[in-house]
Design a protein around this motif. Structure first.
Motif, PDB file in Angstrom:
ATOM      1  N   GLY A  33       6.721 -14.065 -48.331  1.00  0.00           N
ATOM      2  CA  GLY A  33       5.978 -15.099 -47.749  1.00  0.00           C
ATOM      3  C   GLY A  33       6.112 -15.019 -46.164  1.00  0.00           C
ATOM      4  N   GLY A  34       7.130 -14.786 -45.786  1.00  0.00           N
ATOM      5  CA  GLY A  34       7.448 -14.900 -44.174  1.00  0.00           C
ATOM      6  C   GLY A  34       8.363 -15.963 -43.925  1.00  0.00           C
ATOM      7  N   LYS A  35       9.370 -16.527 -44.637  1.00  0.00           N
ATOM      8  CA  LYS A  35      10.197 -17.546 -44.332  1.00  0.00           C
ATOM      9  C   LYS A  35      11.097 -17.328 -42.999  1.00  0.00           C
ATOM     10  N   SER A  36      11.681 -16.233 -42.907  1.00  0.00           N
ATOM     11  CA  SER A  36      12.590 -15.957 -42.010  1.00  0.00           C
ATOM     12  C   SER A  36      11.873 -16.441 -40.582  1.00  0.00           C
ATOM     13  N   LEU A  37      10.687 -15.976 -40.350  1.00  0.00           N
ATOM     14  CA  LEU A  37      10.068 -16.319 -38.950  1.00  0.00           C
ATOM     15  C   LEU A  37       9.974 -18.006 -38.716  1.00  0.00           C
ATOM     16  N   CYS A  38      10.026 -18.582 -39.970  1.00  0.00           N
ATOM     17  CA  CYS A  38       9.728 -20.258 -39.627  1.00  0.00           C
ATOM     18  C   CYS A  38      10.957 -20.757 -38.911  1.00  0.00           C
ATOM     19  N   TYR A  39      12.100 -20.099 -38.870  1.00  0.00           N
ATOM     20  CA  TYR A  39      13.224 -20.619 -38.215  1.00  0.00           C
ATOM     21  C   TYR A  39      13.602 -19.597 -37.068  1.00  0.00           C
ATOM     22  N   GLN A  40      13.256 -18.410 -37.275  1.00  0.00           N
ATOM     23  CA  GLN A  40      13.722 -17.433 -35.924  1.00  0.00           C
ATOM     24  C   GLN A  40      12.856 -17.748 -34.688  1.00  0.00           C
ATOM     25  N   LEU A  41      11.566 -17.794 -34.973  1.00  0.00           N
ATOM     26  CA  LEU A  41      10.773 -18.191 -33.833  1.00  0.00           C
ATOM     27  C   LEU A  41      11.127 -19.582 -33.033  1.00  0.00           C
ATOM     28  N   PRO A  42      11.196 -20.546 -33.780  1.00  0.00           N
ATOM     29  CA  PRO A  42      11.462 -21.528 -32.969  1.00  0.00           C
ATOM     30  C   PRO A  42      12.964 -21.641 -32.493  1.00  0.00           C
ATOM     31  N   ALA A  43      13.886 -21.063 -33.125  1.00  0.00           N
ATOM     32  CA  ALA A  43      15.363 -20.802 -32.417  1.00  0.00           C
ATOM     33  C   ALA A  43      15.007 -20.187 -31.153  1.00  0.00           C
ATOM     34  N   LEU A  44      14.245 -19.001 -31.040  1.00  0.00           N
ATOM     35  CA  LEU A  44      14.122 -18.192 -29.848  1.00  0.00           C
ATOM     36  C   LEU A  44      13.482 -19.170 -28.716  1.00  0.00           C
ATOM     37  N   LEU A  45      12.668 -20.027 -29.117  1.00  0.00           N
ATOM     38  CA  LEU A  45      11.996 -20.762 -28.172  1.00  0.00           C
ATOM     39  C   LEU A  45      12.537 -22.129 -27.855  1.00  0.00           C
ATOM     40  N   MET A  46      13.703 -22.611 -28.706  1.00  0.00           N
ATOM     41  CA  MET A  46      14.138 -23.920 -28.302  1.00  0.00           C
ATOM     42  C   MET A  46      15.512 -23.810 -27.347  1.00  0.00           C
ATOM     43  N   GLU A  47      15.973 -24.845 -27.022  1.00  0.00           N
ATOM     44  CA  GLU A  47      17.424 -24.936 -26.345  1.00  0.00           C
ATOM     45  C   GLU A  47      18.379 -24.880 -27.380  1.00  0.00           C
ATOM     46  N   GLY A  48      19.472 -24.128 -26.981  1.00  0.00           N
ATOM     47  CA  GLY A  48      20.689 -24.410 -27.835  1.00  0.00           C
ATOM     48  C   GLY A  48      20.660 -23.144 -28.964  1.00  0.00           C
ATOM     49  N   THR A  49      21.607 -23.482 -29.602  1.00  0.00           N
ATOM     50  CA  THR A  49      21.736 -22.371 -30.564  1.00  0.00           C
ATOM     51  C   THR A  49      21.501 -22.877 -32.183  1.00  0.00           C
ATOM     52  N   ALA A  50      20.527 -22.114 -32.966  1.00  0.00           N
ATOM     53  CA  ALA A  50      20.367 -22.606 -34.432  1.00  0.00           C
ATOM     54  C   ALA A  50      21.392 -22.059 -35.110  1.00  0.00           C
ATOM     55  N   LEU A  51      21.772 -22.747 -35.947  1.00  0.00           N
ATOM     56  CA  LEU A  51      22.695 -22.399 -36.943  1.00  0.00           C
ATOM     57  C   LEU A  51      21.933 -21.947 -38.425  1.00  0.00           C
ATOM     58  N   VAL A  52      22.076 -20.844 -38.818  1.00  0.00           N
ATOM     59  CA  VAL A  52      21.396 -20.355 -39.917  1.00  0.00           C
ATOM     60  C   VAL A  52      22.589 -19.963 -40.995  1.00  0.00           C
ATOM     61  N   ILE A  53      22.405 -20.730 -42.117  1.00  0.00           N
ATOM     62  CA  ILE A  53      23.505 -20.613 -43.309  1.00  0.00           C
ATOM     63  C   ILE A  53      22.751 -19.625 -44.265  1.00  0.00           C
ATOM     64  N   SER A  54      23.357 -18.663 -44.667  1.00  0.00           N
ATOM     65  CA  SER A  54      22.838 -17.727 -45.513  1.00  0.00           C
ATOM     66  C   SER A  54      24.008 -17.082 -46.446  1.00  0.00           C
ATOM     67  N   PRO A  55      23.459 -16.824 -47.727  1.00  0.00           N
ATOM     68  CA  PRO A  55      24.746 -16.660 -48.394  1.00  0.00           C
ATOM     69  C   PRO A  55      25.454 -15.126 -48.618  1.00  0.00           C
ATOM     70  N   LEU A  56      24.780 -14.348 -48.127  1.00  0.00           N
ATOM     71  CA  LEU A  56      25.208 -12.777 -48.106  1.00  0.00           C
ATOM     72  C   LEU A  56      25.388 -12.221 -46.906  1.00  0.00           C
ATOM     73  N   ILE A  57      26.575 -11.521 -46.722  1.00  0.00           N
ATOM     74  CA  ILE A  57      26.758 -10.869 -45.317  1.00  0.00           C
ATOM     75  C   ILE A  57      25.584  -9.887 -45.147  1.00  0.00           C
ATOM     76  N   ALA A  58      25.162  -9.208 -46.047  1.00  0.00           N
ATOM     77  CA  ALA A  58      24.332  -7.998 -46.082  1.00  0.00           C
ATOM     78  C   ALA A  58      23.054  -8.403 -45.278  1.00  0.00           C
ATOM     79  N   LEU A  59      22.522  -9.711 -45.972  1.00  0.00           N
ATOM     80  CA  LEU A  59      21.341 -10.417 -45.378  1.00  0.00           C
ATOM     81  C   LEU A  59      21.485 -10.962 -43.858  1.00  0.00           C
ATOM     82  N   MET A  60      22.695 -11.554 -43.620  1.00  0.00           N
ATOM     83  CA  MET A  60      22.834 -11.437 -42.351  1.00  0.00           C
ATOM     84  C   MET A  60      22.719 -10.615 -41.340  1.00  0.00           C
ATOM     85  N   LYS A  61      23.179  -9.532 -41.701  1.00  0.00           N
ATOM     86  CA  LYS A  61      23.272  -8.285 -40.962  1.00  0.00           C
ATOM     87  C   LYS A  61      22.034  -7.684 -40.533  1.00  0.00           C
ATOM     88  N   ASN A  62      21.045  -7.672 -41.849  1.00  0.00           N
ATOM     89  CA  ASN A  62      19.637  -7.169 -41.489  1.00  0.00           C
ATOM     90  C   ASN A  62      19.068  -8.182 -40.544  1.00  0.00           C
TER      91      ASN A  62
END
Ligand code: ADP
Ligand code: MG
Ligand code: ZN
Length: 594
Positions: free
Chosen positions: A46-75
């Motif tokens: 459905g496109g969930k990643s973009l829902c936090y990636q885009l605001p993170a890129l546009l906002m001040e500061g760093t967004a912490l993204v909690i994700s269960p798998l190392i492989a997912l993080m890397k991608n």
């Protein structure tokens, strides 16, 4: 507001190269950027990643993204970096980094270069990290795959339970966005409670995957089921697919048979060494391997868009698992097939796994399994059933021809009296029991439960003994789908009367239902299923001929001494999987099968 919208669109174009938002992405992003808690329920793809990636890129500061798998993080890190000039824009912080690498990441964060930091919950729990995160400006926290919080979800991770505590320790005011593709109402309320998101807004997208075709077939003894899968696979040559099985050794066995039949397959399970596993995964992604025969170890993090089929050779332990695993098909939106093979004895095996668990886990596991059985046995639309399970009403009564039950509808029967009987039974037991108990009560099974609670002494005990248990199961399940009764979310399986159930009791009206399947009686029906249309598999035939030539050279005989063409044609039509079947092939004797 308008200016902001233009910025969002520009950002979407700049960072992702997309022209427009998908579904509710834009509203969600506004909500996040306004500093609110946000809960996103959206199906896979459905496109969930973009829902936090885009605001993170546009906002001040760093967004912490909690994700269960190392492989997912890397991608994800790779995909964000792909559109940015500076690779410091996204990092992950986990156990795979050494001290120097960790220090580099932290210094990029301090310098304000890093907009997205992917972490595992374990990373978050480390004290030195909490101290560090408290000292730098953070934009928000995103909890991806948030269903990992709930024991009722398909992928429970105990460490996910501690996320809220950690966030509070870092900064109690920081906004949270939680995202998941699997949310039964129970999982949903677990997530909200556990993350303590009191004033959040939920953004709900339909869970209907309208390009997935659902089907259940009987799982018959011997290798017929595997042959049936091969037939379907052969009708989609060169396409990617996943076959899910329960046991590691089954992955090897099925792979073997697929290969013998010219299917480019590989096994995948947690027992294989990490190198081999990742090379198989890469092979699948790079289209060197068409079919993966896997245990559930294969899946999360596979975002191959063109998986055209997902088969379940063994029934999974819950509908969440089923939905999630079939969800890996057709991310690209093209039609894809989901076939589950079902035999009741597989359920017994799953129940055995529950035996060593605690009472609470056993009860929970048993209820999830009941729902799974109800799904496979239902004679009504699979899609309506699945969506109903996720608390969603499907707008149509059926899905046309995108499930087996809609394609071949079962006869409809009038069930006014039976529905009345079932409602009376529910009321007699004070609306406090599950479907299974209600069936036992109505049919009059002398179970321990009936005796312990003295239900067998109530006047209505056995009031439906003139019909089968299967029938009462069908009646109760359909009543759920029709909304005459509902399942209480908190107590999960308990059946209660709805408004319309109450009014039905006052003045019963005609009501139509379909009966459930009885797969035990369908053993033979798998034989008649034909998927290959007409028969001969040309490439396999060609392969067999090459093989024949090789063998002939080795044995220094003429090719037709090995097998005649009619035999090869038969083989390339019926896919014999074992010696017995091989003998049935024209021109093949028992001696030749050795
Ligand atoms: P989910 O996490 O919900 O399963 P993803 O975030 O992985 O989904 O996105 C699924 C696919 O949709 C990805 O290939 C992504 O690039 C694509 N996508 C996301 N948003 C858009 C958009 N606005 N326009 C086009 N494609 C998009
Ligand atoms: Mg995702
Ligand atoms: Zn349907």
């Amino acid at each position: 507001m308008i200016a902001e919208q233009i910025d969002l669109k520009a950002g979407l174009e700049k960072y992702f190269g997309f022209e427009s938002f998908k579904g509710q992405q834009e509203e969600i992003i506004h909500h996040v950027m306004d500093g609110n808690d946000t809960f996103v329920l959206m199906p896979t793809g459905g496109g969930k990643s973009l829902c936090y990636q885009l605001p993170a890129l546009l906002m001040e500061g760093t967004a912490l993204v909690i994700s269960p798998l190392i492989a997912l993080m890397k991608n994800q890190v790779d995909s964000v970096r792909a559109h940015c000039e500076d690779r410091s824009v996204a990092h992950f912080l986990n156990s795979s980094l050494n001290k120097t690498q960790q220090r580099e990441v932290m210094s990029d964060i301090v310098d304000g270069k890093t907009k997205l930091l992917f972490v595992a919950p374990e990373t978050l729990t480390k004290e030195e990290n909490i101290a560090f995160f408290s000292s730098v400006p953070l934009s928000f926290v995103a909890v991806d795959e948030a269903h990992c919080i709930s024991e009722w979800g398909h992928d429970f991770r105990p460490e996910y339970r501690r996320i809220r505590e950690m966030i509070k320790a870092i900064n109690s005011d920081i906004p949270i966005i939680a995202l998941t593709a699997t949310a039964t109402p129970k999982v949903q309320s677990d997530i909200v409670k556990n993350l303590d998101m009191e004033n959040h807004k939920t953004f709900f997208s339909s869970f209907n995957r309208d390009n997935l075709v659902y089907e259940v077939r009987p799982k018959v003894s011997g290798e017929k089921t595997i042959q049936n899968m091969i037939q379907v696979i052969k009708s989609m040559p060169g396409q990617s697919g996943i076959i899910y099985v329960q046991a590691r050794k089954t992955t090897e066995k099925i792979t073997e048979l697929l290969k013998v039949n010219g299917v480019n397959a590989a096994p995948y399970h947690a027992g294989l060494d990490a190198k081999l596993r990742s090379s198989i995964q890469d092979g699948f992604l790079m289209e060197e391997i068409d079919v993966i025969v896997a245990t559930i170890a294969f899946g999360m993090g596979i975002d191959k868009p063109d998986v055209r089929f997902v088969f379940h050779y063994d029934i999974p332990k819950s509908i969440e698992n089923y939905y999630q695993e079939t969800g890996r098909a057709g991310r690209d939106g093209l039609q894809s097939r989901c076939i589950a093979y079902y035999a009741y004895k597989d359920i017994n095996r799953l129940e055995k796994f529950l035996r060593d668990k605690t009472v609470a886990e056993r009860e929970m596991g048993g209820q999830l399994l009941e729902e799974m059985i109800a799904y496979v046995e239902t004679g009504s639309c699979r899609r309506v059933f699945l969506l109903n399970y996720f608390g969603e009403a499907f707008k149509q009564e059926s899905c046309g021809d995108l499930c087996d039950n809609c394609r071949n509808p079962k006869p409809i029967i009038e069930a006014k009296d039976d529905v009345k009987t079932a409602l009376d039974a529910i009321v007699a037991l004070n609306e406090n029991y599950t479907v299974k108990t209600l069936v036992d009560f109505t049919f009059g099974n002398n179970t321990k439960e009936m005796k312990d609670y003295k239900f067998d002494r109530l006047p209505l005990f056995g009031c439906g003994k003139d019909k089968t248990e299967l029938h009462w199961n069908s009646v109760l399940r359909q009543m759920l789908l029709l909304g005459l009764v509902y399942k209480d979310i908190e107590s999960y399986g308990l059946i209660k009367l709805s408004e319309s159930g109450h009014s039905f009791l006052k003045s019963p009206v005609p009501v139509q239902i379909t009966t459930n399947h009885n797969y035990e009686e369908m053993e033979s029906s798998l034989d008649s299923k034909s998927d290959s249309g007409t028969a001969l598999d040309e490439p396999l035939f060609k392969m067999l001929k090459e093989l024949r030539l090789k063998e002939a050279k080795r044995l220094e005989v003429k090719p037709w001494i090995i097998f005649g063409d009619p035999s090869l044609i038969d083989m390339a039509t019926y896919y014999p999987a074992n010696r017995e079947d091989m003998v049935k092939i024209s021109g093949v004797s028992a001696g030749k099968t050795r």
